[in-house]
Design an enzyme around this catalytic site. Structure first.
Site, PDB file in Angstrom:
ATOM      1  N   ASP A   1       0.813  -1.209   0.000  1.00  0.00           N
ATOM      2  CA  ASP A   1       0.000   0.000   0.000  1.00  0.00           C
ATOM      3  C   ASP A   1       0.850   1.263   0.000  1.00  0.00           C
ATOM      4  O   ASP A   1       2.072   1.216   0.155  1.00  0.00           O
ATOM      5  CB  ASP A   1      -0.949   0.011   1.209  1.00  0.00           C
ATOM      6  CG  ASP A   1      -0.279  -0.493   2.485  1.00  0.00           C
ATOM      7  OD1 ASP A   1       0.918  -0.218   2.672  1.00  0.00           O
ATOM      8  OD2 ASP A   1      -0.949  -1.156   3.290  1.00  0.00           O
TER       9      ASP A   1
ATOM     10  N   HIS B   1      -7.035  -5.189  10.253  1.00  0.00           N
ATOM     11  CA  HIS B   1      -6.791  -4.933   8.833  1.00  0.00           C
ATOM     12  C   HIS B   1      -5.450  -5.526   8.397  1.00  0.00           C
ATOM     13  O   HIS B   1      -4.512  -5.616   9.180  1.00  0.00           O
ATOM     14  CB  HIS B   1      -6.879  -3.434   8.494  1.00  0.00           C
ATOM     15  CG  HIS B   1      -5.732  -2.590   8.981  1.00  0.00           C
ATOM     16  ND1 HIS B   1      -5.905  -1.509   9.806  1.00  0.00           N
ATOM     17  CD2 HIS B   1      -4.401  -2.651   8.742  1.00  0.00           C
ATOM     18  CE1 HIS B   1      -4.738  -0.943  10.046  1.00  0.00           C
ATOM     19  NE2 HIS B   1      -3.809  -1.626   9.416  1.00  0.00           N
TER      20      HIS B   1
ATOM     21  N   GLU C   1      -9.734  -2.327   5.511  1.00  0.00           N
ATOM     22  CA  GLU C   1     -10.368  -2.056   6.787  1.00  0.00           C
ATOM     23  C   GLU C   1     -11.605  -2.936   7.007  1.00  0.00           C
ATOM     24  O   GLU C   1     -12.177  -3.461   6.058  1.00  0.00           O
ATOM     25  CB  GLU C   1     -10.773  -0.580   6.850  1.00  0.00           C
ATOM     26  CG  GLU C   1      -9.609   0.400   6.665  1.00  0.00           C
ATOM     27  CD  GLU C   1      -8.726   0.526   7.898  1.00  0.00           C
ATOM     28  OE1 GLU C   1      -8.738  -0.387   8.741  1.00  0.00           O
ATOM     29  OE2 GLU C   1      -8.018   1.539   8.009  1.00  0.00           O
TER      30      GLU C   1
ATOM     31  N   ASN D   1      -7.411  -3.402  14.519  1.00  0.00           N
ATOM     32  CA  ASN D   1      -8.785  -3.684  14.088  1.00  0.00           C
ATOM     33  C   ASN D   1      -8.841  -4.842  13.097  1.00  0.00           C
ATOM     34  O   ASN D   1      -9.883  -5.121  12.510  1.00  0.00           O
ATOM     35  CB  ASN D   1      -9.438  -2.440  13.493  1.00  0.00           C
ATOM     36  CG  ASN D   1      -8.754  -1.961  12.219  1.00  0.00           C
ATOM     37  OD1 ASN D   1      -7.770  -2.553  11.765  1.00  0.00           O
ATOM     38  ND2 ASN D   1      -9.257  -0.895  11.639  1.00  0.00           N
TER      39      ASN D   1
END
Length: 251
Positions: free
Chosen positions: A67, A138, A143, A136
């Site tokens: 990314d 990811h 996400e 979380n």
């Protein structure tokens, strides 16, 4: 899914680097998928050490990063292109033409994502994809959501991710709100995957990822479906995994 529990972050980093080094030794023109963030830094440090000692060469290696922040130039010190140069690329013999990172300054996001996928296909896919994991759940910047985004795409970052990444910026207001990320399908098409997690704050997420149901609300849980995943944890990240859990996964 194979789970390795290292005693600490240093041992975790060495184990990950040794797996990647073995891959390069067996296949000098390996295609590596690379991650950023704080967790892989030790792994990159170990790879640089192995290179400096003459154990591996990156001359034929091709890399694809997971990314990049949208809106940051590659020379920006907070960009992942800058991070990769500082942590790895500037210290090894990799050819610059073999380095692939999404262009965070692209004027055509759709075309950038399409071309990134095309480059991965032209390289015959990724041999080893290195991953970290967010609190979380990811992986990359995929996400939690009601669906899995398949291919490389533009992501709106969650508040939890922005808050976690703000430690790298002068202010939380400086953290980009968008990023270009490989999708879940892209990651899952890798021939093998190494996921790293360090610290007690990741323990609950790791337990869910490995032992609970697969759900887009915790994207990393989809790795349960991949045939060749190695999860490397330090003892703190493995706090909620019992010896019985580990034995059951090996059975």
């Amino acid at each position: 899914m194979r789970v390795i529990v290292a005693k600490d972050y240093e041992e975790l980093s060495k184990k990950a680097a040794n797996i990647i080094s073995s891959q390069i030794t067996l296949k000098p023109n390996s295609v590596l998928g690379l991650a950023t963030g704080s967790t892989p830094i030790g792994t990159y440090r170990e790879l640089v050490r192995l290179y400096n000692e003459g154990n591996i060469s990156f001359k034929e290696v091709v890399t694809f990063n997971l990314d990049e922040y949208y809106g940051l130039d590659s020379n920006n010190q907070q960009s992942y292109a800058y991070y990769m140069n500082q942590q790895l690329f500037n210290h090894i013999d990799i050819k610059k033409d073999n380095i692939n990172i999404p262009n965070g300054m692209t004027e055509d996001i759709g075309l950038e994502c399409k071309n990134y996928e095309k480059k991965i296909r032209q390289a015959n896919g990724i041999d080893i994809q290195l991953l970290g994991i967010g609190r979380n759940g990811h992986i990359g910047f995929n996400e939690p959501d009601v669906k899995f985004e398949a291919l490389t795409h533009l992501v709106e970052l969650d508040e939890d991710t922005i808050k976690a990444n703000s430690r790298f910026f002068a202010s939380i207001d400086d953290v980009p709100k968008l990023a270009i990320s490989m999708g879940i399908k892209t990651i899952m098409q890798s021939r093998s995957i190494i996921l790293l997690a360090s610290g007690a704050e990741k323990a609950k997420t790791i337990h869910h990822m490995i032992l609970e149901k697969i759900t887009p609300e915790l994207p990393a849980s989809v790795l349960q479906l991949h045939p060749n995943v190695t999860v490397i944890l330090d003892e703190e990240a493995a706090l909620l995994l019992t010896e019985g859990d580990l034995l059951e996964m090996e059975a």
